[in-house]
Design an enzyme around this catalytic site. Structure first.
Site, PDB file in Angstrom:
ATOM      1  N   TYR A  35     -25.841  75.091  83.383  1.00  0.00           N
ATOM      2  CA  TYR A  35     -25.293  73.877  82.768  1.00  0.00           C
ATOM      3  C   TYR A  35     -25.914  72.582  83.273  1.00  0.00           C
ATOM      4  O   TYR A  35     -25.517  71.502  82.827  1.00  0.00           O
ATOM      5  CB  TYR A  35     -23.773  73.844  82.997  1.00  0.00           C
ATOM      6  CG  TYR A  35     -23.077  75.076  82.456  1.00  0.00           C
ATOM      7  CD1 TYR A  35     -23.059  75.317  81.082  1.00  0.00           C
ATOM      8  CD2 TYR A  35     -22.478  76.009  83.305  1.00  0.00           C
ATOM      9  CE1 TYR A  35     -22.445  76.449  80.563  1.00  0.00           C
ATOM     10  CE2 TYR A  35     -21.861  77.141  82.796  1.00  0.00           C
ATOM     11  CZ  TYR A  35     -21.841  77.355  81.436  1.00  0.00           C
ATOM     12  OH  TYR A  35     -21.246  78.468  80.919  1.00  0.00           O
ATOM     13  N   ASN A  86     -18.906  71.803  71.007  1.00  0.00           N
ATOM     14  CA  ASN A  86     -19.171  72.813  72.020  1.00  0.00           C
ATOM     15  C   ASN A  86     -17.801  73.253  72.537  1.00  0.00           C
ATOM     16  O   ASN A  86     -17.240  72.626  73.436  1.00  0.00           O
ATOM     17  CB  ASN A  86     -20.023  72.236  73.151  1.00  0.00           C
ATOM     18  CG  ASN A  86     -20.293  73.277  74.229  1.00  0.00           C
ATOM     19  OD1 ASN A  86     -19.712  74.377  74.214  1.00  0.00           O
ATOM     20  ND2 ASN A  86     -21.164  72.941  75.177  1.00  0.00           N
ATOM     21  N   HIS A  92     -16.268  82.100  71.495  1.00  0.00           N
ATOM     22  CA  HIS A  92     -16.516  83.539  71.379  1.00  0.00           C
ATOM     23  C   HIS A  92     -15.334  84.319  70.814  1.00  0.00           C
ATOM     24  O   HIS A  92     -15.485  85.493  70.482  1.00  0.00           O
ATOM     25  CB  HIS A  92     -16.928  84.087  72.754  1.00  0.00           C
ATOM     26  CG  HIS A  92     -18.000  83.257  73.413  1.00  0.00           C
ATOM     27  ND1 HIS A  92     -19.242  83.066  72.837  1.00  0.00           N
ATOM     28  CD2 HIS A  92     -18.015  82.529  74.569  1.00  0.00           C
ATOM     29  CE1 HIS A  92     -19.967  82.270  73.613  1.00  0.00           C
ATOM     30  NE2 HIS A  92     -19.240  81.929  74.669  1.00  0.00           N
ATOM     31  N   ASP A  99     -10.727  78.478  61.955  1.00  0.00           N
ATOM     32  CA  ASP A  99      -9.989  78.101  60.745  1.00  0.00           C
ATOM     33  C   ASP A  99      -9.812  76.589  60.645  1.00  0.00           C
ATOM     34  O   ASP A  99      -9.911  76.015  59.557  1.00  0.00           O
ATOM     35  CB  ASP A  99      -8.617  78.789  60.716  1.00  0.00           C
ATOM     36  CG  ASP A  99      -8.726  80.270  60.357  1.00  0.00           C
ATOM     37  OD1 ASP A  99      -9.817  80.705  59.941  1.00  0.00           O
ATOM     38  OD2 ASP A  99      -7.715  80.978  60.501  1.00  0.00           O
ATOM     39  N   HIS A 112     -24.519  74.614  72.560  1.00  0.00           N
ATOM     40  CA  HIS A 112     -24.249  75.191  73.881  1.00  0.00           C
ATOM     41  C   HIS A 112     -25.353  74.753  74.819  1.00  0.00           C
ATOM     42  O   HIS A 112     -26.537  74.875  74.490  1.00  0.00           O
ATOM     43  CB  HIS A 112     -24.194  76.718  73.816  1.00  0.00           C
ATOM     44  CG  HIS A 112     -23.129  77.181  72.878  1.00  0.00           C
ATOM     45  ND1 HIS A 112     -21.799  77.096  73.191  1.00  0.00           N
ATOM     46  CD2 HIS A 112     -23.205  77.653  71.623  1.00  0.00           C
ATOM     47  CE1 HIS A 112     -21.086  77.522  72.165  1.00  0.00           C
ATOM     48  NE2 HIS A 112     -21.916  77.857  71.190  1.00  0.00           N
ATOM     49  N   SER A 114     -26.120  76.148  77.645  1.00  0.00           N
ATOM     50  CA  SER A 114     -26.814  77.323  78.174  1.00  0.00           C
ATOM     51  C   SER A 114     -27.307  78.210  77.023  1.00  0.00           C
ATOM     52  O   SER A 114     -26.895  78.044  75.871  1.00  0.00           O
ATOM     53  CB  SER A 114     -25.868  78.126  79.073  1.00  0.00           C
ATOM     54  OG  SER A 114     -24.825  78.695  78.304  1.00  0.00           O
ATOM     55  N   ARG A 123     -20.934  86.586  75.243  1.00  0.00           N
ATOM     56  CA  ARG A 123     -21.280  85.214  74.875  1.00  0.00           C
ATOM     57  C   ARG A 123     -22.150  85.159  73.621  1.00  0.00           C
ATOM     58  O   ARG A 123     -22.413  84.101  73.061  1.00  0.00           O
ATOM     59  CB  ARG A 123     -22.007  84.508  76.019  1.00  0.00           C
ATOM     60  CG  ARG A 123     -21.134  84.197  77.198  1.00  0.00           C
ATOM     61  CD  ARG A 123     -21.887  83.351  78.208  1.00  0.00           C
ATOM     62  NE  ARG A 123     -21.346  83.540  79.534  1.00  0.00           N
ATOM     63  CZ  ARG A 123     -20.343  82.826  80.057  1.00  0.00           C
ATOM     64  NH1 ARG A 123     -19.792  81.867  79.364  1.00  0.00           N
ATOM     65  NH2 ARG A 123     -19.912  83.085  81.276  1.00  0.00           N
TER      66      ARG A 123
HETATM   67  C1  DQA Z   1     -21.037  77.019  76.818  1.00  0.00           C
HETATM   68  C2  DQA Z   1     -21.290  78.527  76.832  1.00  0.00           C
HETATM   69  C3  DQA Z   1     -19.986  79.302  76.851  1.00  0.00           C
HETATM   70  O1  DQA Z   1     -20.248  80.694  76.844  1.00  0.00           O
HETATM   71  C4  DQA Z   1     -19.216  78.961  78.111  1.00  0.00           C
HETATM   72  O2  DQA Z   1     -17.994  79.656  78.115  1.00  0.00           O
HETATM   73  C5  DQA Z   1     -19.039  77.502  78.291  1.00  0.00           C
HETATM   74  C6  DQA Z   1     -20.126  76.587  77.953  1.00  0.00           C
HETATM   75  C7  DQA Z   1     -22.343  76.225  76.960  1.00  0.00           C
HETATM   76  O3  DQA Z   1     -22.320  75.020  76.721  1.00  0.00           O
HETATM   77  O4  DQA Z   1     -23.371  76.801  77.318  1.00  0.00           O
HETATM   78  O5  DQA Z   1     -18.010  77.056  78.810  1.00  0.00           O
HETATM   79  O6  DQA Z   1     -20.436  76.668  75.582  1.00  0.00           O
END
Ligand code: DQA
Length: 156
Positions: A35, A86, A92, A99, A112, A114, A123
């Site tokens: 992150y 995000n 997930h 909805d 995201h 990551s 993920r």
């Molecule tokens: C995330 C990826 C998700 O899997 C994770 O639970 C996050 C951050 C990302 O910004 O990479 O909290 O959304």
């Protein structure tokens, strides 16, 4: 292409709601390998500057409560022209968020920080991606700039 009112060389449908979900308020404390080291306030400032450069107006929201996230989505109609979201881990599995996003009827980009497709199997699944114009992942903060550029084109 989205319908909008054309001003003097400038589109007026330029309001972007930037929504962060669960645990994103902890940026700066979370694993920097996934992150980075920027905290949420700095990330939002950076996104705001990118938005301004593109003639967009960004408004920010973060919560750790799924129902509050859902209700924020409910309130977007008439107040935003597009959404960047995000949702963190909710991405997930949270069908209620899926909805509520559908209900907004707004163009959306999923971001995201990551590379979710190169991490744990759970993920890899997103319950919102089919509703989104695009998904940007694994690009860190730059992913939000890409999302803004995509929506800027979408709203023109
Ligand atoms: C995330 C990826 C998700 O899997 C994770 O639970 C996050 C951050 C990302 O910004 O990479 O909290 O959304």
């Amino acid at each position: 292409m989205a319908a909008g009112i054309t001003g003097v060389g400038r589109i007026l449908n330029n309001r972007i709601a930037v929504m962060h979900g669960v645990n994103l308020d902890q940026l700066g404390q979370r694993d920097p390998a996934h992150y980075g080291s920027m905290d949420l306030a700095a990330l939002e400032r950076q996104i705001g500057q990118w938005a301004q450069g593109l003639g967009l107006s960004a408004r920010f929201f973060q919560t750790n409560h799924e129902g509050v996230f859902v209700e924020h989505l409910h309130g977007l109609r008439g107040l935003a022209d597009a959404v960047i979201l995000n949702p963190g881990a909710w991405t997930h599995y949270a069908y209620a968020i899926r909805d509520a996003l559908e209900l907004t009827g707004l163009p959306a980009v999923e971001v995201h920080l990551s590379a979710v497709d190169r991490r744990e199997d759970w993920r890899r699944r997103s319950v919102i991606s089919e509703l989104c114009v695009a998904t940007v992942s694994g690009k860190g903060p730059d992913g939000y700039r890409e999302a803004l550029e995509i929506l800027s084109k979408e709203l023109t």
